[in-house]
Design a protein around this motif. Structure first.
Motif, PDB file in Angstrom:
ATOM      1  N   LEU A 406      -6.125   2.037  -5.585  1.00  0.00           N
ATOM      2  CA  LEU A 406      -5.307   3.255  -5.491  1.00  0.00           C
ATOM      3  C   LEU A 406      -5.370   3.895  -4.112  1.00  0.00           C
ATOM      4  CD1 LEU A 406      -6.098   4.895  -8.966  1.00  0.00           C
ATOM      5  CD2 LEU A 406      -4.091   3.551  -8.317  1.00  0.00           C
ATOM      6  N   LEU A 407      -5.572   3.039  -3.101  1.00  0.00           N
ATOM      7  CA  LEU A 407      -5.517   3.541  -1.733  1.00  0.00           C
ATOM      8  C   LEU A 407      -4.071   3.536  -1.230  1.00  0.00           C
ATOM      9  CD1 LEU A 407      -7.875   4.498   0.035  1.00  0.00           C
ATOM     10  CD2 LEU A 407      -7.753   2.318   1.252  1.00  0.00           C
ATOM     11  N   LEU A 408      -3.270   2.600  -1.737  1.00  0.00           N
ATOM     12  CA  LEU A 408      -1.867   2.482  -1.372  1.00  0.00           C
ATOM     13  C   LEU A 408      -0.993   2.728  -2.593  1.00  0.00           C
ATOM     14  CD1 LEU A 408      -1.922  -0.841   0.717  1.00  0.00           C
ATOM     15  CD2 LEU A 408      -2.209   1.493   1.562  1.00  0.00           C
ATOM     16  N   GLU A 409       0.199   3.272  -2.357  1.00  0.00           N
ATOM     17  CA  GLU A 409       1.172   3.465  -3.421  1.00  0.00           C
ATOM     18  C   GLU A 409       2.526   2.943  -2.944  1.00  0.00           C
ATOM     19  OE1 GLU A 409       2.841   4.213  -6.993  1.00  0.00           O
ATOM     20  OE2 GLU A 409       0.707   4.399  -6.504  1.00  0.00           O
ATOM     21  N   ALA A 410       3.205   2.190  -3.779  1.00  0.00           N
ATOM     22  CA  ALA A 410       4.499   1.620  -3.398  1.00  0.00           C
ATOM     23  C   ALA A 410       5.551   2.710  -3.241  1.00  0.00           C
ATOM     24  CB  ALA A 410       4.942   0.607  -4.443  1.00  0.00           C
ATOM     25  N   ASP A 411       6.352   2.578  -2.185  1.00  0.00           N
ATOM     26  CA  ASP A 411       7.539   3.414  -1.991  1.00  0.00           C
ATOM     27  C   ASP A 411       8.709   2.660  -2.620  1.00  0.00           C
ATOM     28  OD1 ASP A 411       9.961   4.505  -0.864  1.00  0.00           O
ATOM     29  OD2 ASP A 411       8.765   5.418   0.720  1.00  0.00           O
ATOM     30  N   GLU A 412       9.516   3.318  -3.417  1.00  0.00           N
ATOM     31  CA  GLU A 412      10.606   2.615  -4.102  1.00  0.00           C
ATOM     32  C   GLU A 412      11.615   2.005  -3.135  1.00  0.00           C
ATOM     33  OE1 GLU A 412      14.152   4.617  -5.783  1.00  0.00           O
ATOM     34  OE2 GLU A 412      12.860   6.398  -5.855  1.00  0.00           O
ATOM     35  N   PHE A 413      11.631   2.483  -1.888  1.00  0.00           N
ATOM     36  CA  PHE A 413      12.572   1.949  -0.904  1.00  0.00           C
ATOM     37  C   PHE A 413      11.932   0.881  -0.017  1.00  0.00           C
ATOM     38  CE2 PHE A 413      13.952   6.354  -1.778  1.00  0.00           C
ATOM     39  CZ  PHE A 413      15.146   6.052  -2.419  1.00  0.00           C
ATOM     40  N   GLY A 414      10.704   0.502  -0.323  1.00  0.00           N
ATOM     41  CA  GLY A 414      10.025  -0.547   0.429  1.00  0.00           C
ATOM     42  C   GLY A 414       8.748  -0.053   1.078  1.00  0.00           C
ATOM     43  N   GLY A 415       7.750  -0.933   1.176  1.00  0.00           N
ATOM     44  CA  GLY A 415       6.498  -0.562   1.813  1.00  0.00           C
ATOM     45  C   GLY A 415       5.677   0.393   0.975  1.00  0.00           C
ATOM     46  N   VAL A 416       4.987   1.314   1.660  1.00  0.00           N
ATOM     47  CA  VAL A 416       4.087   2.249   0.985  1.00  0.00           C
ATOM     48  C   VAL A 416       4.474   3.686   1.312  1.00  0.00           C
ATOM     49  CG1 VAL A 416       2.186   0.589   1.006  1.00  0.00           C
ATOM     50  CG2 VAL A 416       2.405   2.224   2.896  1.00  0.00           C
ATOM     51  N   ILE A 438       2.900   1.077  10.271  1.00  0.00           N
ATOM     52  CA  ILE A 438       4.290   1.024  10.710  1.00  0.00           C
ATOM     53  C   ILE A 438       4.764  -0.422  10.591  1.00  0.00           C
ATOM     54  CG2 ILE A 438       3.831   0.565  13.168  1.00  0.00           C
ATOM     55  CD1 ILE A 438       6.119   2.565  13.802  1.00  0.00           C
ATOM     56  N   GLY A 439       6.073  -0.600  10.436  1.00  0.00           N
ATOM     57  CA  GLY A 439       6.623  -1.943  10.281  1.00  0.00           C
ATOM     58  C   GLY A 439       7.083  -2.166   8.855  1.00  0.00           C
ATOM     59  N   ALA A 440       6.786  -3.329   8.293  1.00  0.00           N
ATOM     60  CA  ALA A 440       7.217  -3.635   6.925  1.00  0.00           C
ATOM     61  C   ALA A 440       6.651  -2.636   5.925  1.00  0.00           C
ATOM     62  CB  ALA A 440       6.782  -5.051   6.551  1.00  0.00           C
ATOM     63  N   LEU A 441       5.443  -2.152   6.168  1.00  0.00           N
ATOM     64  CA  LEU A 441       4.829  -1.210   5.239  1.00  0.00           C
ATOM     65  C   LEU A 441       5.407   0.197   5.358  1.00  0.00           C
ATOM     66  CD1 LEU A 441       1.067  -2.283   5.348  1.00  0.00           C
ATOM     67  CD2 LEU A 441       2.696  -2.573   3.474  1.00  0.00           C
ATOM     68  N   SER A 442       6.189   0.457   6.379  1.00  0.00           N
ATOM     69  CA  SER A 442       6.823   1.774   6.513  1.00  0.00           C
ATOM     70  C   SER A 442       8.330   1.695   6.264  1.00  0.00           C
ATOM     71  CB  SER A 442       6.553   2.365   7.900  1.00  0.00           C
ATOM     72  OG  SER A 442       7.224   1.655   8.919  1.00  0.00           O
ATOM     73  N   ALA A 443       8.775   0.602   5.636  1.00  0.00           N
ATOM     74  CA  ALA A 443      10.217   0.374   5.450  1.00  0.00           C
ATOM     75  C   ALA A 443      10.895   1.481   4.657  1.00  0.00           C
ATOM     76  CB  ALA A 443      10.449  -0.970   4.763  1.00  0.00           C
ATOM     77  N   GLY A 444      10.192   2.078   3.701  1.00  0.00           N
ATOM     78  CA  GLY A 444      10.798   3.133   2.903  1.00  0.00           C
ATOM     79  C   GLY A 444      11.029   4.410   3.670  1.00  0.00           C
ATOM     80  N   SER A 445      10.269   4.612   4.750  1.00  0.00           N
ATOM     81  CA  SER A 445      10.402   5.812   5.580  1.00  0.00           C
ATOM     82  C   SER A 445      11.168   5.550   6.857  1.00  0.00           C
ATOM     83  CB  SER A 445       9.015   6.346   5.950  1.00  0.00           C
ATOM     84  OG  SER A 445       8.253   6.651   4.813  1.00  0.00           O
ATOM     85  N   ASP A 446      10.997   4.364   7.403  1.00  0.00           N
ATOM     86  CA  ASP A 446      11.574   4.024   8.703  1.00  0.00           C
ATOM     87  C   ASP A 446      12.694   3.016   8.533  1.00  0.00           C
ATOM     88  OD1 ASP A 446       9.694   5.603  10.011  1.00  0.00           O
ATOM     89  OD2 ASP A 446       8.274   3.959  10.174  1.00  0.00           O
TER      90      ASP A 446
END
Length: 472
Positions: A406-416, A438-446
């Motif tokens: 539970l350190l990471l949580e999925a973003d519905e738009f991709g990444g975390v 940043i990068g693939a893990l920030s896809a939902g925000s970026d």
């Protein structure tokens, strides 16, 4: 002044850029110790640019691929090395450039250390507000972590991983696809598929089949144009901001005005027929018109990257479902000579595209079924569908360990899930101070921050935030 320890997990484009911004910042000093973790084969190269066949080329001009503030840095490196200064060199050569950049930083600074191991877990120490990074049995505590692991795991749409003669991930291609015999089908029609069939056809295979649902290929790079935005600007868009949100329809209005002002034909967004022999030829014959569209997207992407954060959840869904495919289809075009080679192979009967793929089952090889009910048998299937976007479907040890804890949580738009400062938001601990990605893990925000150009500039914000919130 207390020393700070920083870990960078992943030494691809984003990881190297983090190092670059640290060492070039006037606030960087001997009180900061940076450890960089990655496996030997991808260290300083990333997964996409590791040692592989010379025919796997980058899809951006070399002039747009520098890792430093000097836009000509990569071209200068090419000229000063034994490599030919081509506009589209191989990805292996670009990996050598990346690796030399990283090693130059490490050689120049005794407080930058290279650790040739993958991180396999990161644990948050709530009592000390520090992070324990685990790598191959070793553990070290850090005050800050930059998670720059690159793309997520490859997708497996037909759940064939582990089956004999099924290549779940084709990379490194020279190692995985060497000396194959039999009838070969490649699943997917994007850049990974192009890499795969280029290698096979240039290395003796007489015929290769490309199988996909849609049949759509990347566009062909058109003529380079420079634009100065007149309507689609931050100032123009922010006038519609209310309660932290900007309606998608207002951004679409501004974008349409920009297209008209820059004489970009909007109908080109819908030009594709999903027949490669038609689509590639069209782009090659209309380089100016297609180039205007492609480079308008390039010039506006930095602005939209910011505005994407102002969209509501429903507007994000609408944009990604309805409009993103048009942007994506023109965002990473292939070089013209690559398209010309593909058309030549199609004309010669060496490359066959079959779309409408529905299923693939194991049957003394593989039987592929299409939408029209027709079937085709293959001895070998190569999966070139690209990475997953949902972290829950990723199978790397590091990310799954953190997700399970539970350190990471999925973003519905991709990444975390991330804060506006790119700090990871944990469902267990809330916003994780000094834990960035940043990068693939920030896809939902970026939106679209995954290419070299974006990653090599946007990472500066992550370094600035660390300096602004920590006493060094």
């Amino acid at each position: 002044m207390k020393a700070k320890r920083i870990a960078i997990a992943g030494a691809g484009v984003a990881g190297i850029s983090i190092v670059k911004f640290f060492v070039n910042d006037e606030r960087f000093n001997e009180n900061l110790n940076i450890d960089i973790y990655d496996a030997p084969e991808t260290l300083g190269r990333g997964y996409a640019y590791q040692g592989d066949n010379e025919n796997l080329i980058i899809n951006l001009p070399a002039e747009e691929m520098s890792l430093t503030a000097d836009s000509e840095d990569f071209m200068k490196w090419l000229e000063n090395s034994e490599h030919e200064a081509l506009s589209f060199p191989s990805r292996r050569v670009y990996g050598e450039y990346m690796h030399s950049s990283l090693m130059s930083f490490a050689d120049a600074h005794s407080n930058i250390n290279i650790i040739k191991k993958y991180a396999d877990n990161i644990i948050f120490n709530e009592d000390k507000n520090t992070y324990t990074l685990c790598a191959g049995g070793n553990e070290q505590d850090y005050d800050a972590v930059y998670l720059t692991t690159g793309e997520l795991s490859y997708s497996d749409p037909y759940e064939l991983k582990g089956v004999s003669n099924y290549f779940y991930n084709p990379y490194p291609i020279e190692e995985k696809l060497n000396k194959l015999e039999g009838k070969i089908g490649i699943i997917g029609s994007g850049l990974s598929a192009i890499d795969s069939f280029r290698y096979l056809l240039l290395n003796g295979h007489e015929k290769v089949y490309v199988l996909s649902r849609s049949g759509e290929m990347p566009a062909v790079r058109g003529t380079n144009f420079h634009f100065k935005p007149e309507h689609f600007t931050l100032d123009a868009a922010l006038q519609y901001e209310k309660n932290g949100l900007i309606p998608l329809d207002k951004l679409l209005e501004l974008f349409k005005k920009e297209m008209e002002a820059q004489q970009v034909d909007g109908s080109l967004f819908k030009r594709k027929t999903d027949r490669p022999e038609i689509d590639l030829k069209y782009d090659l014959e209309h380089k100016d018109n297609v180039g205007r569209l492609q480079y308008l997207i390039v010039h506006l992407e930095a602005t939209f990257k910011i505005l994407f954060k102002y969209l509501s959840r429903s507007d994000k869904r609408t944009f990604l479902e309805k409009y993103h495919p048009y942007v994506d289809g023109n965002h990473s075009p292939m070089p013209p000579y690559g398209a010309e080679q593909i058309l030549k192979w199609i004309d010669e009967g060496k490359l066959v595209f079959m779309h409408g793929m529905e299923s693939a089952v194991v049957d003394k090889g593989f039987t592929v079924t299409f939408e029209d009910g027709e079937t085709e048998h293959f001895d070998i299937l190569i999966n070139a569908t690209g990475p997953v976007k949902n972290i829950e479907k990723d199978n790397t040890e590091l990310l799954q360990n953190m997700f399970d804890a539970l350190l990471l949580e999925a973003d519905e738009f991709g990444g975390v899930l991330l804060s506006k400062n790119h700090e990871i938001i944990s469902p267990r601990f809330g916003t994780m101070n000094n834990f960035y990605t940043i990068g693939a893990l920030s896809a939902g925000s970026d939106y679209l921050i995954r290419g070299v150009g974006m990653l090599s500039t946007e990472t500066e914000d992550l370094v600035n935030h660390f300096f602004e919130t920590n006493e060094c």
